[in-house]
Design a protein around this motif. Sequence first.
Motif, PDB file in Angstrom:
ATOM      1  N   TYR A   1       0.823  -1.213   0.000  1.00 32.14           N
ATOM      2  CA  TYR A   1       0.000   0.000   0.000  1.00 32.14           C
ATOM      3  C   TYR A   1       0.855   1.261   0.000  1.00 32.14           C
ATOM      4  CZ  TYR A   1      -4.938  -1.218   0.266  1.00 32.14           C
ATOM      5  OH  TYR A   1      -6.207  -1.608  -0.041  1.00 32.14           O
TER       6      TYR A   1
ATOM      7  N   GLN B   1      -0.185  -2.614  11.825  1.00 32.35           N
ATOM      8  CA  GLN B   1       0.063  -1.604  12.878  1.00 32.35           C
ATOM      9  C   GLN B   1      -0.708  -0.303  12.629  1.00 32.35           C
ATOM     10  OE1 GLN B   1       3.300  -3.048  11.505  1.00 32.35           O
ATOM     11  NE2 GLN B   1       2.729  -4.658  12.946  1.00 32.35           N
TER      12      GLN B   1
ATOM     13  N   THR C   1       3.599  -7.464   6.331  1.00 26.99           N
ATOM     14  CA  THR C   1       2.701  -8.490   5.786  1.00 26.99           C
ATOM     15  C   THR C   1       2.958  -8.742   4.310  1.00 26.99           C
ATOM     16  OG1 THR C   1       1.037  -7.668   7.296  1.00 26.99           O
ATOM     17  CG2 THR C   1       0.273  -9.122   5.574  1.00 26.99           C
ATOM     18  N   SER C   2       3.278  -7.699   3.565  1.00 27.54           N
ATOM     19  CA  SER C   2       3.426  -7.854   2.110  1.00 27.54           C
ATOM     20  C   SER C   2       4.509  -8.854   1.753  1.00 27.54           C
ATOM     21  CB  SER C   2       3.722  -6.502   1.457  1.00 27.54           C
ATOM     22  OG  SER C   2       2.687  -5.602   1.743  1.00 27.54           O
TER      23      SER C   2
ATOM     24  N   THR D   1      -4.126  -7.446  -3.923  1.00 22.51           N
ATOM     25  CA  THR D   1      -5.055  -7.249  -5.038  1.00 22.51           C
ATOM     26  C   THR D   1      -5.393  -5.773  -5.204  1.00 22.51           C
ATOM     27  OG1 THR D   1      -6.020  -9.435  -4.636  1.00 22.51           O
ATOM     28  CG2 THR D   1      -7.348  -7.879  -5.928  1.00 22.51           C
TER      29      THR D   1
ATOM     30  N   SER E   1       2.921 -13.055   2.213  1.00 24.43           N
ATOM     31  CA  SER E   1       1.523 -13.051   1.778  1.00 24.43           C
ATOM     32  C   SER E   1       1.333 -14.099   0.694  1.00 24.43           C
ATOM     33  CB  SER E   1       1.179 -11.661   1.225  1.00 24.43           C
ATOM     34  OG  SER E   1      -0.085 -11.673   0.606  1.00 24.43           O
TER      35      SER E   1
ATOM     36  N   ASP F   1       9.618   3.634   6.921  1.00 24.01           N
ATOM     37  CA  ASP F   1       9.268   2.310   7.459  1.00 24.01           C
ATOM     38  C   ASP F   1      10.174   1.987   8.641  1.00 24.01           C
ATOM     39  OD1 ASP F   1       7.619  -0.312   6.021  1.00 24.01           O
ATOM     40  OD2 ASP F   1       8.911  -0.668   7.762  1.00 24.01           O
ATOM     41  N   GLY F   2       9.568   1.393   9.662  1.00 23.90           N
ATOM     42  CA  GLY F   2      10.342   0.976  10.840  1.00 23.90           C
ATOM     43  C   GLY F   2      11.270  -0.190  10.522  1.00 23.90           C
TER      44      GLY F   2
ATOM     45  N   SER G   1      -6.056  -2.319   4.510  1.00 26.49           N
ATOM     46  CA  SER G   1      -7.065  -3.354   4.264  1.00 26.49           C
ATOM     47  C   SER G   1      -6.434  -4.725   4.213  1.00 26.49           C
ATOM     48  CB  SER G   1      -7.785  -3.134   2.929  1.00 26.49           C
ATOM     49  OG  SER G   1      -6.982  -3.560   1.852  1.00 26.49           O
TER      50      SER G   1
ATOM     51  N   GLY H   1      -4.797  -6.536   0.351  1.00 25.59           N
ATOM     52  CA  GLY H   1      -4.059  -5.352  -0.085  1.00 25.59           C
ATOM     53  C   GLY H   1      -3.234  -5.599  -1.331  1.00 25.59           C
TER      54      GLY H   1
ATOM     55  N   TRP I   1      -2.411 -13.670  -3.901  1.00 22.64           N
ATOM     56  CA  TRP I   1      -3.292 -14.089  -5.004  1.00 22.64           C
ATOM     57  C   TRP I   1      -4.132 -12.887  -5.412  1.00 22.64           C
ATOM     58  CZ3 TRP I   1      -8.302 -16.746  -3.108  1.00 22.64           C
ATOM     59  CH2 TRP I   1      -9.116 -17.127  -4.188  1.00 22.64           C
TER      60      TRP I   1
ATOM     61  N   VAL J   1       7.974   5.780  12.641  1.00 26.65           N
ATOM     62  CA  VAL J   1       7.280   7.009  13.052  1.00 26.65           C
ATOM     63  C   VAL J   1       6.776   6.779  14.470  1.00 26.65           C
ATOM     64  CG1 VAL J   1       5.247   8.456  12.629  1.00 26.65           C
ATOM     65  CG2 VAL J   1       6.610   7.596  10.695  1.00 26.65           C
TER      66      VAL J   1
HETATM   67  C1  LIG Z   1      -0.888 -15.399   4.940  1.00 23.19           C
HETATM   68  C2  LIG Z   1      -1.485 -14.243   4.196  1.00 23.19           C
HETATM   69  C3  LIG Z   1      -2.098 -14.458   2.991  1.00 23.19           C
HETATM   70  C4  LIG Z   1      -2.629 -13.399   2.268  1.00 23.19           C
HETATM   71  N1  LIG Z   1      -3.135 -13.648   1.051  1.00 23.19           N
HETATM   72  C5  LIG Z   1      -3.539 -12.615   0.275  1.00 23.19           C
HETATM   73  C6  LIG Z   1      -3.944 -12.862  -1.063  1.00 23.19           C
HETATM   74  O1  LIG Z   1      -3.941 -14.017  -1.516  1.00 23.19           O
HETATM   75  N2  LIG Z   1      -4.326 -11.795  -1.819  1.00 23.19           N
HETATM   76  C7  LIG Z   1      -4.325 -10.515  -1.330  1.00 23.19           C
HETATM   77  O2  LIG Z   1      -4.663  -9.580  -2.059  1.00 23.19           O
HETATM   78  N3  LIG Z   1      -3.947 -10.259  -0.051  1.00 23.19           N
HETATM   79  C8  LIG Z   1      -3.548 -11.283   0.746  1.00 23.19           C
HETATM   80  N4  LIG Z   1      -3.142 -11.049   2.015  1.00 23.19           N
HETATM   81  C9  LIG Z   1      -3.254  -9.696   2.549  1.00 23.19           C
HETATM   82  C10 LIG Z   1      -2.171  -8.782   2.017  1.00 23.19           C
HETATM   83  O3  LIG Z   1      -0.929  -9.446   2.059  1.00 23.19           O
HETATM   84  C11 LIG Z   1      -2.152  -7.515   2.869  1.00 23.19           C
HETATM   85  O4  LIG Z   1      -3.428  -6.889   2.809  1.00 23.19           O
HETATM   86  C12 LIG Z   1      -1.098  -6.524   2.367  1.00 23.19           C
HETATM   87  O5  LIG Z   1       0.172  -7.129   2.220  1.00 23.19           O
HETATM   88  C13 LIG Z   1      -1.019  -5.362   3.329  1.00 23.19           C
HETATM   89  O6  LIG Z   1      -0.056  -4.478   2.849  1.00 23.19           O
HETATM   90  P1  LIG Z   1       0.261  -3.165   3.643  1.00 23.19           P
HETATM   91  O7  LIG Z   1       1.185  -2.371   2.818  1.00 23.19           O
HETATM   92  O8  LIG Z   1      -1.012  -2.549   4.094  1.00 23.19           O
HETATM   93  O9  LIG Z   1       0.941  -3.702   5.008  1.00 23.19           O
HETATM   94  P2  LIG Z   1       2.430  -4.213   5.265  1.00 23.19           P
HETATM   95  O10 LIG Z   1       2.982  -4.970   4.149  1.00 23.19           O
HETATM   96  O11 LIG Z   1       2.403  -4.892   6.614  1.00 23.19           O
HETATM   97  O12 LIG Z   1       3.249  -2.875   5.364  1.00 23.19           O
HETATM   98  C14 LIG Z   1       3.118  -2.009   6.461  1.00 23.19           C
HETATM   99  C15 LIG Z   1       4.484  -1.460   6.781  1.00 23.19           C
HETATM  100  O13 LIG Z   1       4.325  -0.443   7.750  1.00 23.19           O
HETATM  101  C16 LIG Z   1       5.464  -0.451   8.574  1.00 23.19           C
HETATM  102  N5  LIG Z   1       5.114   0.252   9.808  1.00 23.19           N
HETATM  103  C17 LIG Z   1       4.198  -0.100  10.751  1.00 23.19           C
HETATM  104  N6  LIG Z   1       4.165   0.812  11.732  1.00 23.19           N
HETATM  105  C18 LIG Z   1       5.082   1.767  11.403  1.00 23.19           C
HETATM  106  C19 LIG Z   1       5.523   2.969  12.010  1.00 23.19           C
HETATM  107  N7  LIG Z   1       5.026   3.398  13.187  1.00 23.19           N
HETATM  108  N8  LIG Z   1       6.478   3.708  11.400  1.00 23.19           N
HETATM  109  C20 LIG Z   1       6.995   3.301  10.201  1.00 23.19           C
HETATM  110  N9  LIG Z   1       6.627   2.154   9.590  1.00 23.19           N
HETATM  111  C21 LIG Z   1       5.678   1.414  10.178  1.00 23.19           C
HETATM  112  C22 LIG Z   1       5.778  -1.914   8.745  1.00 23.19           C
HETATM  113  O14 LIG Z   1       7.151  -2.093   9.102  1.00 23.19           O
HETATM  114  C23 LIG Z   1       5.443  -2.490   7.371  1.00 23.19           C
HETATM  115  O15 LIG Z   1       6.579  -2.603   6.536  1.00 23.19           O
HETATM  116  C24 LIG Z   1      -2.595 -12.078   2.785  1.00 23.19           C
HETATM  117  C25 LIG Z   1      -1.992 -11.858   4.012  1.00 23.19           C
HETATM  118  C26 LIG Z   1      -1.416 -12.914   4.709  1.00 23.19           C
HETATM  119  C27 LIG Z   1      -0.722 -12.647   5.997  1.00 23.19           C
END
Ligand SMILES: Cc1cc2nc3c(=O)[nH]c(=O)nc-3n(C[C@H](O)[C@H](O)[C@H](O)COP(=O)(O)OP(=O)(O)OC[C@H]3O[C@@H](n4cnc5c(N)ncnc54)[C@H](O)[C@@H]3O)c2cc1C
Length: 350
Positions: free
Chosen positions: A11, A195, A38-39, A316, A42, A30-31, A311, A314, A45, A162
Amino acid sequence: MRVVVVGAGVYGAAVAAALARRGAVVTVVDGGAPGSGTSGASFSWVNSRNKQPLVYHELNVAGMAAHRRLAAEVPLSDWYHGGGGIEWGADEAAKVDALKELGYPAGLLTRAEALELEPGIDPERLPAGGIAYFPDEGWVEPTRLIAHLLSRAVEVITQDAVTSLDISGDVVRGVRLESGLELTADAVVNCAGPQAAGVAAMAGLALPMRNLPCVLVYTSPVAVPLSRVVHAPEVHLRPEGDGRILLHSGEIDENAQGAVEKLVRDATSVYPGIRAASVESVRTGERPIPGDGLPVLGRVADVRNYFFAVSHSGVTLCLHAGELVADEVLGEDREDALAAFRFERFEESR
Ligand SMILES: Cc1cc2nc3c(=O)[nH]c(=O)nc-3n(C[C@H](O)[C@H](O)[C@H](O)COP(=O)(O)OP(=O)(O)OC[C@H]3O[C@@H](n4cnc5c(N)ncnc54)[C@H](O)[C@@H]3O)c2cc1C
């Protein structure tokens, strides 16, 4: 316009790339390392199955199209893999009919047709017919996608979380980092994944989350012809880089202890060739899930220049939703697309 994006997952990278393309000066903080949340763990799909209500299904369908578009636009893009998805189990015909009614490409394969696409499956594990196929689906290598998006003229600060926001009235003026560094900002976007509630609290916003822990098993490289996302009744499989295979199951997520061997056994019963692989690593992740299961996207009424992009699904959604959020950061109103995904719905239901 100077924007700080908190989080360098799919995201954060997608929102930042969309903003930078339109001339904003973007810093992603990013921390940890990009993709280390999570990304980086994952199943990734790209699909819109079982996504309700309709407005959420449509958002995911738009997300699928955005992936295909970006992959087609960028020469040598290496993160997106099409090929569709295969599933068998109960009620496939009903699932296919329901999705077709929504205009989602879907059909049924015979056993022979499924084996043509996926010759590594043990034929005895497949029913004679009624195997569902969804040709528009695919999967993504999220860390490669993130690397591409962040390469688009974005400054990235890593290993420096942050810790607080500088807020006066209903306006964020900047962010403070663990190292003591302070960044001024005309807008802040919360892309902190699991988080996100903590980063929302820094702006005085109570974001309910019900994150779920998950288990992903990565096999060693193995000579198995698996080339798409496959959902067998007890295990989900997809290719992972360098000949590895990624295994996942919702049931295992719920009961992780001692379950890894079962997952490999189940995968071997579908693709006998996996017998030759060992478990190379098991990663646990955390699904970022807002309280009611739906995304939280876009502007916030009480803090004028604070935005969400949080979300599940994420991977997708990130490219399409990232564009919509970037539109709002830059002053456009995307109520047309984002009305169902506003943060304020939680305040109204309290
Ligand atoms: C097992 C599993 C299977 C999944 N399968 C699917 C799938 O098939 N299809 C699909 O679309 N989605 C799937 N998802 C969901 C998808 O992976 C997540 O919705 C998506 O990766 C979220 O991305 P993000 O960027 O929001 O979060 P993240 O990738 O978690 O990124 C958030 C970042 O914020 C950083 N952060 C947090 N707090 C702070 C702070 N205070 N200061 C600075 N940095 C901070 C963290 O270090 C992290 O790097 C799956 C998830 C899992 C766990």
